[in-house]
Write an enzyme that holds these catalytic residues in place. Structure first.
Site, PDB file in Angstrom:
ATOM      1  N   HIS A 271       1.007  -1.184  -0.118  1.00  0.00           N
ATOM      2  CA  HIS A 271      -0.084   0.023   0.108  1.00  0.00           C
ATOM      3  C   HIS A 271       0.580   1.245  -0.057  1.00  0.00           C
ATOM      4  CE1 HIS A 271      -3.180   3.060   1.252  1.00  0.00           C
ATOM      5  NE2 HIS A 271      -3.780   1.977   0.618  1.00  0.00           N
ATOM      6  N   ASP A 328      -7.773  -5.213  -0.846  1.00  0.00           N
ATOM      7  CA  ASP A 328      -8.214  -5.743  -1.981  1.00  0.00           C
ATOM      8  C   ASP A 328      -7.944  -7.393  -2.105  1.00  0.00           C
ATOM      9  OD1 ASP A 328      -7.476  -3.029  -3.295  1.00  0.00           O
ATOM     10  OD2 ASP A 328      -9.094  -3.533  -3.670  1.00  0.00           O
TER      11      ASP A 328
HETATM   12  C1  SDX Z   1      -5.759   0.284  -3.132  1.00  0.00           C
HETATM   13  O1  SDX Z   1      -4.248   4.849  -1.916  1.00  0.00           O
HETATM   14  C2  SDX Z   1      -5.263   4.355  -1.456  1.00  0.00           C
HETATM   15  O2  SDX Z   1      -5.805   4.532  -0.483  1.00  0.00           O
HETATM   16  C3  SDX Z   1      -5.562   3.075  -2.346  1.00  0.00           C
HETATM   17  C4  SDX Z   1      -6.694   2.175  -1.436  1.00  0.00           C
HETATM   18  C5  SDX Z   1      -7.844   2.920  -1.436  1.00  0.00           C
HETATM   19  O3  SDX Z   1      -8.807   2.618  -0.410  1.00  0.00           O
HETATM   20  O4  SDX Z   1      -8.232   3.588  -2.185  1.00  0.00           O
HETATM   21  O5  SDX Z   1      -6.077   1.682  -0.445  1.00  0.00           O
HETATM   22  C6  SDX Z   1      -6.939   0.943  -2.490  1.00  0.00           C
HETATM   23  O6  SDX Z   1      -5.655   0.987  -4.483  1.00  0.00           O
HETATM   24  C7  SDX Z   1      -4.983  -0.710  -2.482  1.00  0.00           C
HETATM   25  C8  SDX Z   1      -3.865  -1.038  -3.283  1.00  0.00           C
HETATM   26  C9  SDX Z   1      -4.199  -2.243  -4.302  1.00  0.00           C
HETATM   27  N1  SDX Z   1      -3.270  -2.627  -5.193  1.00  0.00           N
HETATM   28  C10 SDX Z   1      -2.735  -3.646  -5.218  1.00  0.00           C
HETATM   29  O7  SDX Z   1      -2.995  -4.654  -4.316  1.00  0.00           O
HETATM   30  C11 SDX Z   1      -1.564  -3.939  -6.334  1.00  0.00           C
HETATM   31  C12 SDX Z   1      -0.430  -4.515  -5.913  1.00  0.00           C
HETATM   32  N2  SDX Z   1       0.320  -3.652  -5.171  1.00  0.00           N
HETATM   33  C13 SDX Z   1       1.167  -2.840  -5.450  1.00  0.00           C
HETATM   34  O8  SDX Z   1       1.433  -2.719  -7.018  1.00  0.00           O
HETATM   35  C14 SDX Z   1       1.863  -1.628  -4.725  1.00  0.00           C
HETATM   36  O9  SDX Z   1       2.054  -2.226  -3.516  1.00  0.00           O
HETATM   37  C15 SDX Z   1       1.339  -0.312  -4.567  1.00  0.00           C
HETATM   38  C16 SDX Z   1       0.783   0.270  -5.865  1.00  0.00           C
HETATM   39  C17 SDX Z   1      -0.154  -0.750  -4.026  1.00  0.00           C
HETATM   40  C18 SDX Z   1       2.065   0.620  -3.573  1.00  0.00           C
HETATM   41  O10 SDX Z   1       3.081   0.655  -4.446  1.00  0.00           O
HETATM   42  P1  SDX Z   1       4.526   1.653  -3.508  1.00  0.00           P
HETATM   43  O11 SDX Z   1       4.147   1.795  -2.115  1.00  0.00           O
HETATM   44  O12 SDX Z   1       4.395   2.952  -4.396  1.00  0.00           O
HETATM   45  O13 SDX Z   1       5.406   0.792  -3.680  1.00  0.00           O
HETATM   46  P2  SDX Z   1       6.472   0.671  -4.514  1.00  0.00           P
HETATM   47  O14 SDX Z   1       5.979   0.499  -5.985  1.00  0.00           O
HETATM   48  O15 SDX Z   1       7.406   2.073  -4.204  1.00  0.00           O
HETATM   49  O16 SDX Z   1       7.245  -0.460  -4.300  1.00  0.00           O
HETATM   50  C19 SDX Z   1       8.433  -0.743  -3.240  1.00  0.00           C
HETATM   51  C20 SDX Z   1       8.841  -1.988  -3.247  1.00  0.00           C
HETATM   52  C21 SDX Z   1       9.365  -2.137  -4.583  1.00  0.00           C
HETATM   53  O17 SDX Z   1      10.520  -3.164  -4.353  1.00  0.00           O
HETATM   54  P3  SDX Z   1      12.157  -2.397  -4.586  1.00  0.00           P
HETATM   55  O18 SDX Z   1      12.300  -1.744  -5.963  1.00  0.00           O
HETATM   56  O19 SDX Z   1      12.325  -1.542  -3.492  1.00  0.00           O
HETATM   57  O20 SDX Z   1      12.951  -3.747  -4.781  1.00  0.00           O
HETATM   58  O21 SDX Z   1       8.155  -3.153  -2.879  1.00  0.00           O
HETATM   59  C22 SDX Z   1       8.074  -3.953  -4.020  1.00  0.00           C
HETATM   60  C23 SDX Z   1       8.161  -3.132  -5.128  1.00  0.00           C
HETATM   61  O22 SDX Z   1       8.708  -3.860  -6.308  1.00  0.00           O
HETATM   62  N3  SDX Z   1       6.388  -3.993  -4.342  1.00  0.00           N
HETATM   63  C24 SDX Z   1       5.909  -5.274  -4.343  1.00  0.00           C
HETATM   64  C25 SDX Z   1       4.577  -5.282  -4.152  1.00  0.00           C
HETATM   65  N4  SDX Z   1       4.207  -3.858  -4.156  1.00  0.00           N
HETATM   66  C26 SDX Z   1       5.547  -3.305  -3.768  1.00  0.00           C
HETATM   67  N5  SDX Z   1       6.537  -6.375  -4.684  1.00  0.00           N
HETATM   68  C27 SDX Z   1       5.534  -7.338  -4.905  1.00  0.00           C
HETATM   69  N6  SDX Z   1       4.300  -7.326  -4.954  1.00  0.00           N
HETATM   70  C28 SDX Z   1       3.796  -6.307  -4.395  1.00  0.00           C
HETATM   71  N7  SDX Z   1       2.370  -6.052  -4.366  1.00  0.00           N
END
Ligand code: SDX
Length: 392
Positions: A271, A328
């Protein structure tokens, strides 16, 4: 503090905003609507009650709540000409694309722009979108199934009407299980607002140009559709079903999620703000267990979800990046148990998020916020001389 922020001219272009609606603390895993904890609201309130709280700022009295529900019922009829619009879509169209288009089309039948400074006009528009959005959201499903489109039944409650609009067939009576209605009511509450997330910021941005409420909500639906945002609940189930079809090896997918060569993300984890457990996920997880055990659903998908959750909670990659199951991850499992088709999961999210979008649009307009204009850091070329095409 508020004074200091509003005095700072930079605030106007900082892309952030002042809001009295929702407070969340990502480190502590706290979520409150208008000061009330999400735990209290999910357990003790109903969705329409919470929608009133978000939009008008206070929990309604019994009389106010009854009047609000009565006023919504005045606007649950959707103009019959809207049916020719939905008939223009192929059955295979994604419900979120149809919902965004139909929401925007509502403007054609309600052309008078809402003046937020006129409370009566604003209240009427709130009741209109709360009533009509639920109906057109279910029409997207009915259209995809080739079923006749249903009408809101003013003798039933708001969330019960969702089930009626979705699943009532002309061939016979339909009485949804009260457990299902209660579970959905709770799910809608948990999705109702979440501060300045992607879709809500979109609604505020579009509304800041003084585009109408319906047009702004339509933009929010499109933003929510993305698999990184609201579309994640559909992506979670598709991922779990894929794992199931490939023999149920959750560890293989955990390894994939950590493989930097492959941009695979474990849907339903992580998140932008919660760097601790999403408080909504805790509540939804409990509701999922209750619904599945009460309905006697023995879903292998849930077992795979549990395996993924257990593995992620002890995995260094996930712990170091503070990646926990989010709202989710579990909501799709409940929707599936309730018989909601996978491509309708994000529509469910939109129905829940509608009051939050309305409240945030209303706040932005009443605060007379300037048109949104995020600034940029230019990283392109310095000034260059033009080269005629025959010299390139
Ligand atoms: C919602 O904003 C809100 O409030 C949204 C929401 C709402 O109520 O409106 O809460 C609803 O959208 C919840 C989120 C649902 N999305 C997902 O489940 C999709 C999968 N999750 C992600 O893609 C990700 O976690 C985000 C987009 C939700 C958040 O991304 P961030 O905080 O920007 O994290 P990042 O992209 O900067 O990643 C940080 C690290 C990276 O690795 P490194 O580059 O440090 O090695 O964490 C890793 C990313 O690759 N990472 C994941 C991951 N999410 C982040 N690795 C594997 N699986 C994942 N899901």
């Amino acid at each position: 503090l508020t004074g200091a922020i509003t005095m700072d001219p930079g605030y106007k272009n900082s892309g952030s905003c002042l809001s009295k609606i929702t407070f969340l603390d990502g480190e502590e895993g706290i979520l409150r609507y208008r000061g009330y904890s999400i735990e209290d609201l999910a357990e003790k309130a109903h969705f329409l009650e919470v929608s009133y709280l978000l939009i008008f700022g206070e929990l309604p009295t019994a009389e106010q709540l009854q009047q609000y529900e009565t006023d919504i019922r005045k606007y649950t009829l959707v103009n019959e000409e809207m049916k020719s619009i939905i008939d223009g879509f192929p059955k295979t169209a994604h419900p979120m694309g149809v919902l965004s288009a139909l929401t925007s089309a509502l403007t054609a039948f309600n052309p008078k722009a809402v003046n937020p400074d006129h409370p009566k006009e604003l209240y009427e528009s709130v009741c209109k979108i709360m009533g009509k959005f639920l109906v057109i959201a279910t029409w997207t499903y009915r259209k995809s199934m080739g079923y006749p489109l249903n009408y809101y039944d003013n003798t039933k409650g708001y969330v019960e009407n969702f089930m009626h609009l979705m699943f009532q067939l002309p061939t016979g009576p339909y009485t949804p299980d009260p457990i299902v209605i209660n579970a959905l009511d709770k799910l809608f509450i948990l999705h109702a607002d979440h501060e300045q997330n992607c879709s809500t910021s979109t609604v505020r941005m579009v509304g800041s140009s003084h585009a109408g409420l319906f047009a702004s909500i339509s933009a929010g639906v499109s933003a929510l559709w993305g698999p990184l945002h609201g579309g994640a609940n559909q992506a979670v189930l598709e991922m779990l079903e894929e794992i199931h079809q490939n023999g149920g090896d959750a560890d293989k997918y955990m390894a994939k999620a950590k493989d930097k060569e492959d941009p695979f993300r474990l849907m339903g984890f992580g998140h932008r703000v919660y760097k601790n457990f999403d408080p909504r996920a805790k509540i939804i997880k409990k509701a999922a267990d209750e619904v599945l055990s009460t309905l006697g659903v023995d879903d292998p998908i849930l077992a795979i979800a549990k395996k993924l959750e257990d593995a992620a909670l002890v995995d260094e990659y996930f712990i170091s990046r503070k990646l926990y199951p989010n709202v989710d991850f579990y909501s799709g499992i409940i929707y599936r148990a309730l018989g909601i088709p996978t491509d309708m999961f994000t529509v469910m999210f939109a129905i829940g998020r509608l009051p939050g979008w309305i409240a945030q649009w209303k706040e932005m307009r009443i605060n007379k916020e300037p048109i949104g204009r995020p600034r940029q850091i230019y990283t392109g070329y310095p000034l260059r001389d033009f080269i005629p095409v025959d010299k390139r």
